[in-house]
Design a protein around this motif. Sequence first.
Motif, mmCIF file in Angstrom:
data_model
loop_
_atom_site.group_PDB
_atom_site.id
_atom_site.type_symbol
_atom_site.label_atom_id
_atom_site.label_comp_id
_atom_site.label_asym_id
_atom_site.label_seq_id
_atom_site.Cartn_x
_atom_site.Cartn_y
_atom_site.Cartn_z
ATOM 1 N N THR B 41 0.820 -1.226 0.000
ATOM 2 C CA THR B 41 0.000 0.000 0.000
ATOM 3 C C THR B 41 0.848 1.267 0.000
ATOM 4 O O THR B 41 0.300 2.360 -0.131
ATOM 5 C CB THR B 41 -0.926 0.060 1.239
ATOM 6 N N PHE B 42 2.170 1.149 0.175
ATOM 7 C CA PHE B 42 2.985 2.363 0.257
ATOM 8 C C PHE B 42 3.017 3.062 -1.106
ATOM 9 O O PHE B 42 3.361 2.436 -2.113
ATOM 10 C CB PHE B 42 4.417 2.027 0.692
ATOM 11 N N PRO B 43 2.717 4.349 -1.143
ATOM 12 C CA PRO B 43 2.653 5.069 -2.422
ATOM 13 C C PRO B 43 4.050 5.508 -2.876
ATOM 14 O O PRO B 43 4.402 6.685 -2.799
ATOM 15 C CB PRO B 43 1.750 6.269 -2.091
ATOM 16 N N ILE B 44 4.807 4.533 -3.354
ATOM 17 C CA ILE B 44 6.210 4.780 -3.695
ATOM 18 C C ILE B 44 6.351 5.867 -4.750
ATOM 19 O O ILE B 44 7.177 6.778 -4.627
ATOM 20 C CB ILE B 44 6.860 3.467 -4.193
ATOM 21 N N ASP B 45 5.531 5.786 -5.755
ATOM 22 C CA ASP B 45 5.652 6.753 -6.845
ATOM 23 C C ASP B 45 5.342 8.170 -6.357
ATOM 24 O O ASP B 45 6.037 9.126 -6.707
ATOM 25 C CB ASP B 45 4.705 6.342 -7.984
ATOM 26 N N ALA B 46 4.326 8.293 -5.529
ATOM 27 C CA ALA B 46 3.980 9.622 -5.002
ATOM 28 C C ALA B 46 5.120 10.170 -4.137
ATOM 29 O O ALA B 46 5.439 11.367 -4.190
ATOM 30 C CB ALA B 46 2.687 9.531 -4.183
#
Lengths: 400, 400
Positions: B41-46
Amino acid sequence: MTWTLARRAHKMNPSVIREILKVTEKPGIISFAGGLPSPQTFPIDAFAKACDQVLRGGGADSARASLQYAASEGYRPLCEWVAASLPWDVSPDQVLITTGSQQGLDLVAKVLIDEGSRVLVETPTYLGALQAFTPMEPQIVGVSSDAEGVDVDDLERQAAPTDGAIEGARFFYVLPNFQNPTGRSMSEARRAALVERAAAIGLPLVEDNPYGDLWFDHPPPPPLTARNPEGCIYLGSFSKVLAPGLRLGFMVAPKAIMPKLLQAKQAADLHSPSFNQRVVAEVLKDGFLDRHVPGIRALYKAQCGAMLTALQTEMAGLDVQWNSPDGGMFLWVRLPEGMNAAELLPRAVAHNVAFVPGAAFFAADPDPRALRLSFVTASEEQIRTGIAALAQAIREQGQG
Amino acid sequence: MTWTLARRAHKMNPSVIREILKVTEKPGIISFAGGLPSPQTFPIDAFAKACDQVLRGGGADSARASLQYAASEGYRPLCEWVAASLPWDVSPDQVLITTGSQQGLDLVAKVLIDEGSRVLVETPTYLGALQAFTPMEPQIVGVSSDAEGVDVDDLERQAAPTDGAIEGARFFYVLPNFQNPTGRSMSEARRAALVERAAAIGLPLVEDNPYGDLWFDHPPPPPLTARNPEGCIYLGSFSKVLAPGLRLGFMVAPKAIMPKLLQAKQAADLHSPSFNQRVVAEVLKDGFLDRHVPGIRALYKAQCGAMLTALQTEMAGLDVQWNSPDGGMFLWVRLPEGMNAAELLPRAVAHNVAFVPGAAFFAADPDPRALRLSFVTASEEQIRTGIAALAQAIREQGQG
């Protein structure tokens, strides 16, 4: 609603420096007050590349690990880097990554200070240490110090139990390199004498070394901890050689007390940010500091030189004294007999220059004539203008 | 060298969970033990885009500010975001950004707990809160609780001064939404009763809400603090809706006690990382959580459902009880009469499945039959396999 505060809360105070920074936040002011590293030294490009590498360069699993909960000890490669960087035999297991070295002081206080414990500090000493220790309600005692550092005879006297107490001082907190606030450094002879005496009387040392890499011409003598690792806790920081805004520091402690420091760390914030630790480990790769820090040294040496020259010129005919640091960020000034630095400050601010009155840095018996100047944030031209304005304020103050 | 530890240091203990995580770090094990958000769930791209924006998108001055020392309160736009996100009238001046919400607990302890102060907690309660409070040497008292939350009559009894003491409890620490460790939530009626009773007897509440956004079908009732802001400290976190590895949380406190919390914060680590605060503020722009969090909710709901189904299937014929949470990360299991969760653990680990025995979460009188299962880190398939293995271990344990 009645909120009953803990007794320790009544002993906490707003940071004097913080309050001064507020007063001096006016447009056009030249501030020698803050202890802010020169932002032009921050390796922005290296950080940007490292963020990219951590989040995009190592695959999804690596990116996710940088954003997940992690071990309280710290990111192992960073602990290993710290251990290898120090000039004595340190195991990575003795390294604890902290949220700035300020947190190291908080953990030391929690683990070593009981209400009423005697804690020894230099005269003067780092204000942030006084703030970190105070909540644990020690009796903080200043040890006499001169230009070479602490007076070891006075240290021994102050370390002993007093007034029928059964216990002596818990530790001596000392900042041997380019000290905050004075800029002074301990001589080799004094370091040797201090470590020997402390070991002889069984007094632990807490050595704080945020500025040690910021030497101008010659590296300082080896740390106190290198001379007696079992008798010292060592605090270091990435704030002055990389950037403070990542809030990463470290502590090195004897194996006997590391478990308690680790438990205190875990209760305080679980761990320092995993992402920041991996970014810093990435930046540090391949000897980055060997290329980066010489530029900081050269800049700060030039700015310190500019301030000393300006003081020489502008303070001519005034009974003002100052020292000449061999590194770091600060120098220490004493105003003419009878003048009070805190009273001078509003007049200086009216002349668009700011400093920190020295009184805040004393555990007791403050020197009202002392003040601290930072030479790292302002440019050389600002330094010349600011010191001229300070001299003008001192002249006017002297005329009452 | 003799290191004399503070008395509080002897009361600190290694985290039971940490020790269990060590034991269970074997290849192939399915762990329901950790409280780790699902890394998928971690928003890596953001985060990557936000790091780039902070370091490269806003010019050198902005990049430098993100790497410099900063105000202890926190980055103002982030404080403003927090204030605006909460469902009651909060000024950004009442928001303090913390190094994870764990640090909020540490600051609460420092500012509100004296040695011997009575502090009330739920039965059971969050282990990290017990760890954060313990160093300040309170008397921690568990208040009776049922599936709807705390028993307000018992709360009033426990809050009163006892044994000739002049002072009652300093505060009640409560986690109303999808509690760690039980997963239970307080009903609307219980919240209303709790806030009314606490206000009537002058008992401050410390409300911890890290999981409130992780509801499955319906948002939980409004926070306790929304009902009486002057009587509550509210703790929140970005760890569960964005990622824990940045270590950012926040506290909201009445204006009367904010200055002391701020002083404690400053002494603890000066400020939370400026860089992380700016990155998170950048990520949060334009309603990011409104798009991001529904995915986390759906995932955790599905995984919770898988665990409940597996429990139904695999525990058939065993006298095992569990609850059915409406959100969050955990559910709470009670083993058959006479069985001990701590004793079961080694057998479970031998079957390649791990959990946390419930005893660690009790201030006193632990329930030896209880255990905590996290349903968020393992996949649905792992959940089915792991629960089957757990059932097998329970069967074997029951046969002695």
